[in-house]
Design a protein around this motif. Sequence first.
Motif, PDB file in Angstrom:
ATOM      1  N   GLY A   1      36.081  54.167  39.180  1.00  0.00           N
ATOM      2  CA  GLY A   1      37.163  53.227  39.423  1.00  0.00           C
ATOM      3  C   GLY A   1      36.641  52.037  40.208  1.00  0.00           C
ATOM      4  N   ILE A   2      37.332  50.924  40.089  1.00  0.00           N
ATOM      5  CA  ILE A   2      36.895  49.688  40.747  1.00  0.00           C
ATOM      6  C   ILE A   2      38.076  49.022  41.447  1.00  0.00           C
ATOM      7  CG2 ILE A   2      35.966  47.351  40.359  1.00  0.00           C
ATOM      8  CD1 ILE A   2      34.394  48.507  37.984  1.00  0.00           C
ATOM      9  N   ILE A   3      37.819  48.491  42.645  1.00  0.00           N
ATOM     10  CA  ILE A   3      38.816  47.740  43.408  1.00  0.00           C
ATOM     11  C   ILE A   3      38.245  46.356  43.675  1.00  0.00           C
ATOM     12  CG2 ILE A   3      40.054  47.569  45.605  1.00  0.00           C
ATOM     13  CD1 ILE A   3      40.101  50.634  45.690  1.00  0.00           C
ATOM     14  N   VAL A   4      39.046  45.319  43.386  1.00  0.00           N
ATOM     15  CA  VAL A   4      38.569  43.945  43.539  1.00  0.00           C
ATOM     16  C   VAL A   4      39.552  43.110  44.353  1.00  0.00           C
ATOM     17  CG1 VAL A   4      37.996  41.799  42.340  1.00  0.00           C
ATOM     18  CG2 VAL A   4      37.248  43.989  41.388  1.00  0.00           C
ATOM     19  N   ASN A   5      39.021  42.459  45.375  1.00  0.00           N
ATOM     20  CA  ASN A   5      39.727  41.426  46.137  1.00  0.00           C
ATOM     21  C   ASN A   5      39.205  40.093  45.580  1.00  0.00           C
ATOM     22  OD1 ASN A   5      39.218  40.154  49.495  1.00  0.00           O
ATOM     23  ND2 ASN A   5      40.958  39.816  48.165  1.00  0.00           N
ATOM     24  N   PRO A   6      39.894  39.504  44.589  1.00  0.00           N
ATOM     25  CA  PRO A   6      39.306  38.407  43.821  1.00  0.00           C
ATOM     26  C   PRO A   6      39.008  37.139  44.615  1.00  0.00           C
ATOM     27  CG  PRO A   6      41.621  38.662  43.288  1.00  0.00           C
ATOM     28  CD  PRO A   6      41.259  39.838  44.140  1.00  0.00           C
ATOM     29  N   VAL A   7      37.881  36.543  44.306  1.00  0.00           N
ATOM     30  CA  VAL A   7      37.527  35.249  44.890  1.00  0.00           C
ATOM     31  C   VAL A   7      38.445  34.187  44.314  1.00  0.00           C
ATOM     32  CG1 VAL A   7      35.727  33.501  45.092  1.00  0.00           C
ATOM     33  CG2 VAL A   7      35.117  35.921  45.255  1.00  0.00           C
ATOM     34  N   GLU A   8      38.599  34.196  42.996  1.00  0.00           N
ATOM     35  CA  GLU A   8      39.451  33.244  42.300  1.00  0.00           C
ATOM     36  C   GLU A   8      40.451  33.997  41.431  1.00  0.00           C
ATOM     37  OE1 GLU A   8      36.897  30.672  40.095  1.00  0.00           O
ATOM     38  OE2 GLU A   8      35.765  30.010  41.862  1.00  0.00           O
ATOM     39  N   ILE A   9      41.728  33.699  41.583  1.00  0.00           N
ATOM     40  CA  ILE A   9      42.779  34.398  40.845  1.00  0.00           C
ATOM     41  C   ILE A   9      42.597  34.308  39.318  1.00  0.00           C
ATOM     42  CG2 ILE A   9      45.255  34.529  40.398  1.00  0.00           C
ATOM     43  CD1 ILE A   9      44.425  35.560  43.139  1.00  0.00           C
ATOM     44  N   PRO A  10      42.247  33.148  38.760  1.00  0.00           N
ATOM     45  CA  PRO A  10      42.097  33.068  37.298  1.00  0.00           C
ATOM     46  C   PRO A  10      41.029  34.005  36.721  1.00  0.00           C
ATOM     47  CG  PRO A  10      42.295  30.869  38.236  1.00  0.00           C
ATOM     48  CD  PRO A  10      42.122  31.811  39.389  1.00  0.00           C
ATOM     49  N   ALA A  11      40.094  34.453  37.573  1.00  0.00           N
ATOM     50  CA  ALA A  11      39.035  35.352  37.095  1.00  0.00           C
ATOM     51  C   ALA A  11      39.560  36.754  36.807  1.00  0.00           C
ATOM     52  CB  ALA A  11      37.908  35.427  38.121  1.00  0.00           C
ATOM     53  N   ALA A  12      40.795  37.042  37.193  1.00  0.00           N
ATOM     54  CA  ALA A  12      41.353  38.383  37.026  1.00  0.00           C
ATOM     55  C   ALA A  12      41.354  38.825  35.566  1.00  0.00           C
ATOM     56  CB  ALA A  12      42.772  38.431  37.594  1.00  0.00           C
ATOM     57  N   GLN A  13      41.648  37.915  34.653  1.00  0.00           N
ATOM     58  CA  GLN A  13      41.712  38.293  33.234  1.00  0.00           C
ATOM     59  C   GLN A  13      40.373  38.811  32.733  1.00  0.00           C
ATOM     60  OE1 GLN A  13      43.395  35.362  30.602  1.00  0.00           O
ATOM     61  NE2 GLN A  13      42.573  36.334  28.767  1.00  0.00           N
ATOM     62  N   GLU A  14      39.304  38.078  33.014  1.00  0.00           N
ATOM     63  CA  GLU A  14      37.985  38.486  32.543  1.00  0.00           C
ATOM     64  C   GLU A  14      37.551  39.812  33.170  1.00  0.00           C
ATOM     65  OE1 GLU A  14      33.370  36.812  32.535  1.00  0.00           O
ATOM     66  OE2 GLU A  14      35.047  35.430  32.821  1.00  0.00           O
ATOM     67  N   LEU A  15      37.839  39.981  34.465  1.00  0.00           N
ATOM     68  CA  LEU A  15      37.472  41.221  35.152  1.00  0.00           C
ATOM     69  C   LEU A  15      38.267  42.399  34.588  1.00  0.00           C
ATOM     70  CD1 LEU A  15      37.267  39.937  38.841  1.00  0.00           C
ATOM     71  CD2 LEU A  15      35.357  40.494  37.319  1.00  0.00           C
ATOM     72  N   ALA A  16      39.550  42.174  34.333  1.00  0.00           N
ATOM     73  CA  ALA A  16      40.395  43.238  33.770  1.00  0.00           C
ATOM     74  C   ALA A  16      39.896  43.646  32.386  1.00  0.00           C
ATOM     75  CB  ALA A  16      41.850  42.774  33.702  1.00  0.00           C
TER      76      ALA A  16
ATOM     77  N   GLU B   1      51.793  36.488  37.194  1.00  0.00           N
ATOM     78  CA  GLU B   1      52.745  37.383  36.553  1.00  0.00           C
ATOM     79  C   GLU B   1      52.448  37.562  35.069  1.00  0.00           C
ATOM     80  OE1 GLU B   1      57.589  37.738  35.891  1.00  0.00           O
ATOM     81  OE2 GLU B   1      56.775  36.373  37.403  1.00  0.00           O
ATOM     82  N   GLU B   2      52.024  36.475  34.393  1.00  0.00           N
ATOM     83  CA  GLU B   2      51.737  36.594  32.965  1.00  0.00           C
ATOM     84  C   GLU B   2      50.529  37.498  32.705  1.00  0.00           C
ATOM     85  OE1 GLU B   2      50.507  32.305  34.227  1.00  0.00           O
ATOM     86  OE2 GLU B   2      52.099  33.773  34.681  1.00  0.00           O
ATOM     87  N   GLU B   3      49.583  37.513  33.645  1.00  0.00           N
ATOM     88  CA  GLU B   3      48.440  38.415  33.512  1.00  0.00           C
ATOM     89  C   GLU B   3      48.882  39.864  33.694  1.00  0.00           C
ATOM     90  OE1 GLU B   3      44.502  39.976  33.241  1.00  0.00           O
ATOM     91  OE2 GLU B   3      45.594  38.304  32.371  1.00  0.00           O
ATOM     92  N   GLN B   4      49.743  40.102  34.659  1.00  0.00           N
ATOM     93  CA  GLN B   4      50.269  41.451  34.862  1.00  0.00           C
ATOM     94  C   GLN B   4      51.056  41.923  33.642  1.00  0.00           C
ATOM     95  OE1 GLN B   4      52.324  41.889  38.644  1.00  0.00           O
ATOM     96  NE2 GLN B   4      51.073  40.295  39.578  1.00  0.00           N
ATOM     97  N   LYS B   5      51.799  41.005  33.037  1.00  0.00           N
ATOM     98  CA  LYS B   5      52.556  41.339  31.822  1.00  0.00           C
ATOM     99  C   LYS B   5      51.606  41.756  30.709  1.00  0.00           C
ATOM    100  CE  LYS B   5      55.832  39.359  28.515  1.00  0.00           C
ATOM    101  NZ  LYS B   5      56.596  38.131  28.129  1.00  0.00           N
ATOM    102  N   ARG B   6      50.455  41.097  30.617  1.00  0.00           N
ATOM    103  CA  ARG B   6      49.448  41.430  29.599  1.00  0.00           C
ATOM    104  C   ARG B   6      48.930  42.851  29.796  1.00  0.00           C
ATOM    105  NH1 ARG B   6      43.794  40.671  28.420  1.00  0.00           N
ATOM    106  NH2 ARG B   6      43.379  40.437  30.657  1.00  0.00           N
ATOM    107  N   TRP B   7      48.732  43.258  31.044  1.00  0.00           N
ATOM    108  CA  TRP B   7      48.272  44.632  31.307  1.00  0.00           C
ATOM    109  C   TRP B   7      49.274  45.632  30.764  1.00  0.00           C
ATOM    110  CZ3 TRP B   7      47.629  43.656  37.265  1.00  0.00           C
ATOM    111  CH2 TRP B   7      46.636  42.685  37.468  1.00  0.00           C
ATOM    112  N   ARG B   8      50.568  45.347  31.022  1.00  0.00           N
ATOM    113  CA  ARG B   8      51.614  46.265  30.562  1.00  0.00           C
ATOM    114  C   ARG B   8      51.655  46.335  29.051  1.00  0.00           C
ATOM    115  NH1 ARG B   8      54.496  43.750  34.839  1.00  0.00           N
ATOM    116  NH2 ARG B   8      55.507  42.318  33.381  1.00  0.00           N
TER     117      ARG B   8
END
Length: 354
Positions: A111-126, A145-152
């Motif tokens: 498992g991995i936990i990330v405190n992101p440097v840049e919020i937009p990088a969340a998509q690529e990391l996910a 929120e739109e990124e979280q919606k994509r996860w769902r």
Amino acid sequence: MKRLRKGIFLFFFIVWTAFPLYGCAPMEQKKDVGESATSEAGTEGVPEETGPKIGVSIYRYDDTFMKLYRQELKQYLEETYHAEVIMRNAGGDQKEQDKQVNQFISDGCDGIIVNPVEIPAAQELADACSRAGIPLVFINREPKEEEQKRWREKQMAVSCVGTDSRQAGTYQGEIILETLNKGDFNGDGVVSYVMLMGEKGNEDSQYRTEYSIKALEEGGMKTEELFSGNGNWNKDEGKKLAKQALASWGNRIEVFFCNNDSMANGALEAVEEAGRIPGKDIYLVGVDALQDTVTYIKEGRMTGTVLNDHEGQSQMAADTLKKMIDGESVETRYQVDYIKVTAISTFQTLKGED
């Protein structure tokens, strides 16, 4: 979304200033030379319990709040889940963080936990973690929120644990409204303030800034911004900005709103060096409830702060990740409440009042 509501008694802050911080460093007991792990009767040949391998990337180690957060996170993972924790400092560099996450994947982390440097990088990391089949939890800095919606929608094993910075800002404004003069020392009906903000473009900084003033205005006060600047969550930068504001506006300043306590502590030094008396002719409020800040509140040198509960957040993040590792379903987002901290609230709690 689930919200974590914790019954945290504010006498915690009084104890906090008198004793070492609970949960701030791993508790390790060193054995004498020659003492084996199986020296106790009945334990010979019993293997130690092993847990998951967890990779953690923190955006910057020199952030005071994240120092408390990562120490509590590491200790909780090790003590509760017997995890092997690999902690890395991204140093404020998103490319470095990307490398760290890819290395966690290559190393076979569970498992991995990330405190992101840049919020937009969340998509690529996910996406990288999802392709590798490794659960991921974002902490402290919440993806859009739109990124979280994509996860769902894609049923990705990704979640985030954080806070609502609109609540933090609102509480800052309410703390000023709860003072005897509602922040209006000169009685002109206007609260003249300085705003020390975090990083430019950071959502937490934007919301804390906006909602602190919104709370004042909704409470019936007019406001006037005299000075604002980005102190990047740093004490020294906060002090530098505060000195500039005081040099330009002097006694016109009635309130310093600071997006976090590190900057508030720096502003306090500048205010006192300028001969101003907090609580008598100026107010200061921050966010995080750092140990030094809570001490200043007890001493009457700081008006208030808002608890950013690193313990509750780190434990929720660890629990959420472990559930995903075990194949359990989790919410896309978990939220931990802020709590107001003032001299009055701590006194009332000690007296047993609501």
